[in-house]
Structures are given as structure tokens and as C-alpha cells.
Enzyme design. Sequence first.
Site, mmCIF file in Angstrom:
data_model
loop_
_atom_site.group_PDB
_atom_site.id
_atom_site.type_symbol
_atom_site.label_atom_id
_atom_site.label_comp_id
_atom_site.label_asym_id
_atom_site.label_seq_id
_atom_site.Cartn_x
_atom_site.Cartn_y
_atom_site.Cartn_z
ATOM 1 C CE1 TYR A 4 -3.216 -2.831 0.078
ATOM 2 C CE2 TYR A 4 -3.647 -2.380 2.387
ATOM 3 C CZ TYR A 4 -3.902 -3.104 1.244
ATOM 4 O OH TYR A 4 -4.856 -4.101 1.259
ATOM 5 C CB SER A 36 -13.603 -3.925 -2.595
ATOM 6 O OG SER A 36 -12.369 -3.371 -2.964
ATOM 7 N N PRO A 37 -16.001 -3.399 0.245
ATOM 8 C CG PRO A 37 -16.392 -2.429 2.332
ATOM 9 C CD PRO A 37 -15.286 -2.821 1.400
ATOM 10 N N GLY A 50 -17.401 -5.586 -9.009
ATOM 11 C CA GLY A 50 -16.334 -6.092 -9.873
ATOM 12 C C GLY A 50 -14.973 -5.889 -9.239
ATOM 13 C CG PHE A 79 -22.761 -1.272 -4.977
ATOM 14 C CD1 PHE A 79 -23.870 -1.072 -4.156
ATOM 15 C CD2 PHE A 79 -21.656 -1.899 -4.444
ATOM 16 C CE1 PHE A 79 -23.855 -1.480 -2.835
ATOM 17 C CE2 PHE A 79 -21.633 -2.314 -3.118
ATOM 18 C CZ PHE A 79 -22.738 -2.100 -2.312
#
Length: 308
Positions: free
Chosen positions: A52, A217-218, A222, A228
Site C-alpha cells: 500500500y 472493497s465492501p 467487480g 455501486f
Amino acid sequence: MKFFPLSDTNLEVSSLVLGCMRLKQLSISEAESLIRSAIEQGINFFDHADIYGHGVCEEIFAEALQMNPSIRETMILQSKCGIRSKENYYDLSKEHILRSVDGILKRLQTDYLDILLLHRPDPLVEPDEVAEAFDQLHSQGKVKYFGVSNHTPAQIELLQRSLPHKLIVNQIQLSIAHTPVIDSGVSFNMKVDQSINRDSSIVDYCRLNNITLQAWSPFQHGFFKGPFLGDTTNFPELNQIIDTIAKKYEVTNTAIATAWIERHPANIQVILGTTKPERLLDACKSSGVTLTREEWYQIYKAAGNIVP
């Protein structure tokens, strides 16, 4: 904030985790504000990786907190190794694991990690080498517990056969709009795309073996295709349902997206990768929400999944 015991350990962990992947985007004062906000909300678990920001994120974290023993003892620090991002390959050799952990500890300004994860499965892995590395790290007091990330049941079994320590965590991608770890089990034995087993029943495997799952990535769909939430072009029905349920519980859509994962009985930790304190606070309000079974399935179906 919800808490639960982490697998076979003495650690009591928050259900929400502050993911530190994007700290490089922040100034030291901004990073401090974000981390302090997380602590004030009851988050005691912080997730890092040596790739990171090529290590910069770990440095920023330690500098923002002015890391010292008294602060260190209040938190659970987890980091990951095994990806050589500059060369673009994976490396779970003993030498690389040991060297990576020394770098992580130096950047985080601490003597030990609570948990070390192997970031990605290495096709060239030698489990006995990993075992030697883990044994050395544990005996030297540098790492208390070990786990993996993005590993299948068979890959975990292959490692565990040689390891002197139980693997206690598997970090996987999971969100309302990315549910392959759930889909095939729901539509088992049907001749539809959703029934294709893409995950080797990893959720069931981890529940059977008392391995804590962590969802990365909650809020994405994709592989880093974007959030979303608020995307009414690609997910109109999903956002409508989430907004309706959010209104009922008097929280934001972020809290509902978080609560949807938390509702699963596997006690899945949700890794929040946001850099915005207000978004973090929104997600933390999920602790006051327990979705009904009907609401959970409404959201699941609105994301485009079938329930036979």
C-alpha cells in the site's frame, strides 16, 4: 460498535476494520483525523499491506499517531506481504516473508504485528518454507497470529498441513454487488451462470474451520470497477431498495451496505477503505442495524441475483 472473539485467539475485535490502503492520499493531519475518528467509534482493528503506497501508508499511519507503546497496546495491527508489486509477481519464500515483516515493523514503528496475512496465493509456494518463516517470526515475538488473503480452501489446506500455527483469517472480496462466494451455494445444481462455483465454497469452509473472514472493497462492484452505491445507471433497483431500507432505519446507504455483510452469521469483518471521516461515521452506524432476513434477501435479489 459490534465486537467478537477472533477465531482461536484471545483478541476481541471490532466488526469494522479501518483499511489503510489509501492513506497515501492524505496529509499527516488528515490521516490523524481519520484514524482518530475510527478509534472514537470503537474500531480497534487496522489493516495494512506492505504494497500500500509501497510502504508509505504504513509510515503515514505511524507518524499520524506518533506511535508509542501506550498507543500500540490499544489497537490490533494486521499487515500483509507476498506481492512484489514492482516486479509484478508473488513471492511467499521464507526470505521474502522475513524481509517483508522487518520492513513492515520498521514503518509501523512497532515491535510486533498482531496478525500477518499472506496477501495472494503464490503458485510456486513451498509450504515448508512458509512454516519456517512463521515459526521464526512467532518465536522472535514479531508476529502473534497468521492468516491469508484471497486463498481457496485447498490452498489453505496445503499451507496448514505444514504450518506450526493455525491460519485464523482469510480476507476476500465481498460486497452486495460482488457475491460469488454466496451465489453458487444459493443456486446449487441449477443450469445457470450463478451456479458456477468460483470460490470452492470458501465461506462454508472458513465457518467449518473457525477462520474469520474479512471483506475487502465492501462498496465496490467487480474488480475495482467503482462504487455501486449511488450508481443508478447500473444498479437502479439495488439503490432504490437500499435507500428505502436506509430510510426505515434512519441511516445512510453506506450503513445498510455495511450491515448487509455484517448480517451474515459467519461474523465477517468489514474493511472500510474510505479516506473520509464522514463516510467512516456513516458506516459505523451499521452497528445499530440488524437487517431482517427478508430485507437481506431483498437487497441480494435487487443486486441481480436469483433465489430459486
